[in-house]
Design a protein around this motif. Structure first.
Motif, PDB file in Angstrom:
ATOM      1  N   ASN A   1      19.221  15.954  21.020  1.00 13.31           N
ATOM      2  CA  ASN A   1      18.189  16.336  20.072  1.00 13.31           C
ATOM      3  C   ASN A   1      18.583  17.603  19.322  1.00 13.31           C
ATOM      4  O   ASN A   1      18.367  17.717  18.117  1.00 13.31           O
ATOM      5  CB  ASN A   1      16.867  16.558  20.809  1.00 13.31           C
ATOM      6  N   LYS A   2      19.174  18.514  20.049  1.00 11.26           N
ATOM      7  CA  LYS A   2      19.567  19.775  19.416  1.00 11.26           C
ATOM      8  C   LYS A   2      20.697  19.558  18.413  1.00 11.26           C
ATOM      9  O   LYS A   2      20.745  20.175  17.360  1.00 11.26           O
ATOM     10  CB  LYS A   2      20.008  20.779  20.480  1.00 11.26           C
ATOM     11  N   GLU A   3      21.594  18.661  18.779  1.00  9.49           N
ATOM     12  CA  GLU A   3      22.776  18.459  17.950  1.00  9.49           C
ATOM     13  C   GLU A   3      22.536  17.497  16.792  1.00  9.49           C
ATOM     14  O   GLU A   3      23.082  17.671  15.708  1.00  9.49           O
ATOM     15  CB  GLU A   3      23.928  17.938  18.818  1.00  9.49           C
ATOM     16  N   THR A   4      21.758  16.482  17.039  1.00 14.70           N
ATOM     17  CA  THR A   4      21.609  15.447  16.015  1.00 14.70           C
ATOM     18  C   THR A   4      20.170  15.288  15.532  1.00 14.70           C
ATOM     19  O   THR A   4      19.924  14.544  14.592  1.00 14.70           O
ATOM     20  CB  THR A   4      22.065  14.080  16.561  1.00 14.70           C
ATOM     21  N   GLY A   5      19.235  15.941  16.200  1.00 11.40           N
ATOM     22  CA  GLY A   5      17.847  15.810  15.778  1.00 11.40           C
ATOM     23  C   GLY A   5      17.165  14.562  16.292  1.00 11.40           C
ATOM     24  O   GLY A   5      16.049  14.252  15.910  1.00 11.40           O
ATOM     25  N   LEU A   6      17.874  13.848  17.169  1.00 11.31           N
ATOM     26  CA  LEU A   6      17.267  12.640  17.736  1.00 11.31           C
ATOM     27  C   LEU A   6      17.429  12.637  19.255  1.00 11.31           C
ATOM     28  O   LEU A   6      18.490  12.967  19.764  1.00 11.31           O
ATOM     29  CB  LEU A   6      17.936  11.389  17.151  1.00 11.31           C
ATOM     30  N   THR A   7      16.390  12.227  19.951  1.00 10.69           N
ATOM     31  CA  THR A   7      16.463  12.136  21.409  1.00 10.69           C
ATOM     32  C   THR A   7      16.897  10.729  21.815  1.00 10.69           C
ATOM     33  O   THR A   7      16.902   9.816  20.994  1.00 10.69           O
ATOM     34  CB  THR A   7      15.090  12.407  22.035  1.00 10.69           C
ATOM     35  N   SER A   8      17.212  10.565  23.083  1.00  9.95           N
ATOM     36  CA  SER A   8      17.612   9.249  23.577  1.00  9.95           C
ATOM     37  C   SER A   8      16.527   8.200  23.358  1.00  9.95           C
ATOM     38  O   SER A   8      16.821   7.118  22.838  1.00  9.95           O
ATOM     39  CB  SER A   8      17.971   9.313  25.057  1.00  9.95           C
ATOM     40  N   PRO A   9      15.303   8.469  23.756  1.00 10.72           N
ATOM     41  CA  PRO A   9      14.271   7.450  23.538  1.00 10.72           C
ATOM     42  C   PRO A   9      14.127   7.109  22.060  1.00 10.72           C
ATOM     43  O   PRO A   9      13.932   5.937  21.708  1.00 10.72           O
ATOM     44  CB  PRO A   9      13.006   8.122  24.071  1.00 10.72           C
ATOM     45  N   GLN A  10      14.241   8.083  21.199  1.00 15.79           N
ATOM     46  CA  GLN A  10      14.158   7.805  19.765  1.00 15.79           C
ATOM     47  C   GLN A  10      15.294   6.890  19.327  1.00 15.79           C
ATOM     48  O   GLN A  10      15.092   5.946  18.570  1.00 15.79           O
ATOM     49  CB  GLN A  10      14.196   9.118  18.976  1.00 15.79           C
ATOM     50  N   LEU A  11      16.494   7.176  19.832  1.00 13.91           N
ATOM     51  CA  LEU A  11      17.648   6.345  19.497  1.00 13.91           C
ATOM     52  C   LEU A  11      17.462   4.923  20.008  1.00 13.91           C
ATOM     53  O   LEU A  11      17.762   3.952  19.304  1.00 13.91           O
ATOM     54  CB  LEU A  11      18.914   6.940  20.113  1.00 13.91           C
ATOM     55  N   ILE A  12      16.967   4.816  21.206  1.00  9.45           N
ATOM     56  CA  ILE A  12      16.799   3.495  21.802  1.00  9.45           C
ATOM     57  C   ILE A  12      15.784   2.683  21.008  1.00  9.45           C
ATOM     58  O   ILE A  12      15.987   1.495  20.740  1.00  9.45           O
ATOM     59  CB  ILE A  12      16.361   3.629  23.283  1.00  9.45           C
TER      60      ILE A  12
ATOM     61  N   LEU B   1       7.282   6.624  17.507  1.00 15.96           N
ATOM     62  CA  LEU B   1       7.301   6.145  16.128  1.00 15.96           C
ATOM     63  C   LEU B   1       6.680   7.167  15.174  1.00 15.96           C
ATOM     64  O   LEU B   1       7.138   7.327  14.049  1.00 15.96           O
ATOM     65  CB  LEU B   1       6.561   4.805  16.024  1.00 15.96           C
ATOM     66  N   ASP B   2       5.647   7.842  15.642  1.00 16.10           N
ATOM     67  CA  ASP B   2       5.020   8.877  14.816  1.00 16.10           C
ATOM     68  C   ASP B   2       6.062   9.886  14.343  1.00 16.10           C
ATOM     69  O   ASP B   2       6.118  10.239  13.174  1.00 16.10           O
ATOM     70  CB  ASP B   2       3.939   9.622  15.612  1.00 16.10           C
ATOM     71  N   ARG B   3       6.863  10.320  15.295  1.00 15.14           N
ATOM     72  CA  ARG B   3       7.871  11.326  14.961  1.00 15.14           C
ATOM     73  C   ARG B   3       8.943  10.754  14.048  1.00 15.14           C
ATOM     74  O   ARG B   3       9.383  11.402  13.095  1.00 15.14           O
ATOM     75  CB  ARG B   3       8.502  11.874  16.239  1.00 15.14           C
ATOM     76  N   LEU B   4       9.345   9.529  14.330  1.00 12.52           N
ATOM     77  CA  LEU B   4      10.380   8.904  13.513  1.00 12.52           C
ATOM     78  C   LEU B   4       9.868   8.667  12.090  1.00 12.52           C
ATOM     79  O   LEU B   4      10.609   8.779  11.116  1.00 12.52           O
ATOM     80  CB  LEU B   4      10.824   7.579  14.135  1.00 12.52           C
TER      81      LEU B   4
END
Lengths: 161, 161
Positions: free
Chosen positions: B26-37, B68-71
């Motif tokens: 999240n820090k490096e790419t702005g996305l967390t694992s659950p978001q990626l999944i 999804l809200d965050r995405l």
DNA sequence: ATTTTTTTGTTAGTATACGAACCATTCGTG
DNA sequence: CACGAATGGTTCGTATACTAACAAAAAAAT
């Protein structure tokens, strides 16, 4: 589907099962698994510091602090700042906390424990070893940093829809 | 220390490693694992419903909604209410979301994957099987509310196809 | 046709869980 | 002794993750 993806799926199911059980526990007894684990740790070593608890159960101090906040609000524990080293905070179970802990179920599904202990000795050992290996493989991070890689594949497959 | 306690410790370490990696991501790419999944799931099946995503990745709808809200706030996805069945909400990746997903690393430590895939085939299979067994032992809950015996007629989703 | 039930998604409330930033306090070194 | 470094704990902000309660729509039952 890649094998490691399947592994991830199984892992997520395990994590979820643990979480769901913790929530069920909370509804029934008013205590979650992490709260129970923290209290067990305190019971094991009265007056233990926050840092020590965090280290013992592999959580950050911040997390332990917030768990302790809740436990203190319900009067299950008390904090006591050390006189000799005023940075440190010792944690103690109250009378109340002791009885709560004694009456509480285990922080892991009883039926999992039963099933686990119903397995052959060697199977238990094997399962534990595998889990520890996974943990090690995930934590290695800084340790290995060398073998079997060397292959400069930093790219990612371009998602062929 | 009981063996199942050791197992629990190892499990906690694994869970923690996954969480820490997600946060690093999240820090490096702005996305967390659950978001990626979740995004991977959408990429796999454009217009998939919220419920379907939740089922596929074994999360509750509420959790998926909040992800999804965050995405959506970051314009990686858009929601589109179905015309034929106005209860359903189809989810789509935006242009932006596609590129983000393509540039993102895997939702699991690369070095874990490397190490996993460096193992012998049979070892991978064995590790996966063990994890699935743990998952099953933890999820049984409703399935085997009664005996450990009764083998024949419990019909549970066969993971081994 | 109307009522009831089920399905789908969201919202509210709560508990983990983390790093980073922040205080005190204590320690180490010059 | 003094001043920078390290330690211990808390607070803040954020992201999961759940259940329960809700609203809207669709399906089933009467």
């Amino acid at each position: 589907m890649q094998k490691y993806e399947e592994l991830l799926v199984a892992l997520r199911q395990v994590i979820r099962a643990i979480d769901l059980y913790s929530k069920k526990l909370n509804k029934e007894t008013g205590l979650t698994s992490p709260q129970l684990i923290v209290m067990q740790e305190i019971a094991l070593c009265d007056g233990v510091t926050v840092k020590k608890i965090a280290d013992n159960i592999t959580l950050s101090s911040a997390t332990v602090t917030s768990i302790l906040d809740r436990l203190e609000a319900r009067k299950f524990i008390i904090r006591q700042r050390s006189a000799t080293d005023k940075r440190k905070v010792g944690v103690h179970l109250t009378e109340n906390g002791h009885t709560a802990l004694e009456n509480a179920p285990k922080p892991l599904q009883e039926h999992f424990i039963n099933r686990f202990e119903a397995m052959e000795e060697w199977e238990q050992t094997q399962m534990l070893a595998t889990m520890q290996r996974v943990a090690k493989m995930m934590n290695a991070e800084d340790l290995d940093a060398s073998p079997l890689l060397e292959v400069g594949q930093i790219q990612q497959p371009t998602l062929t829809s």
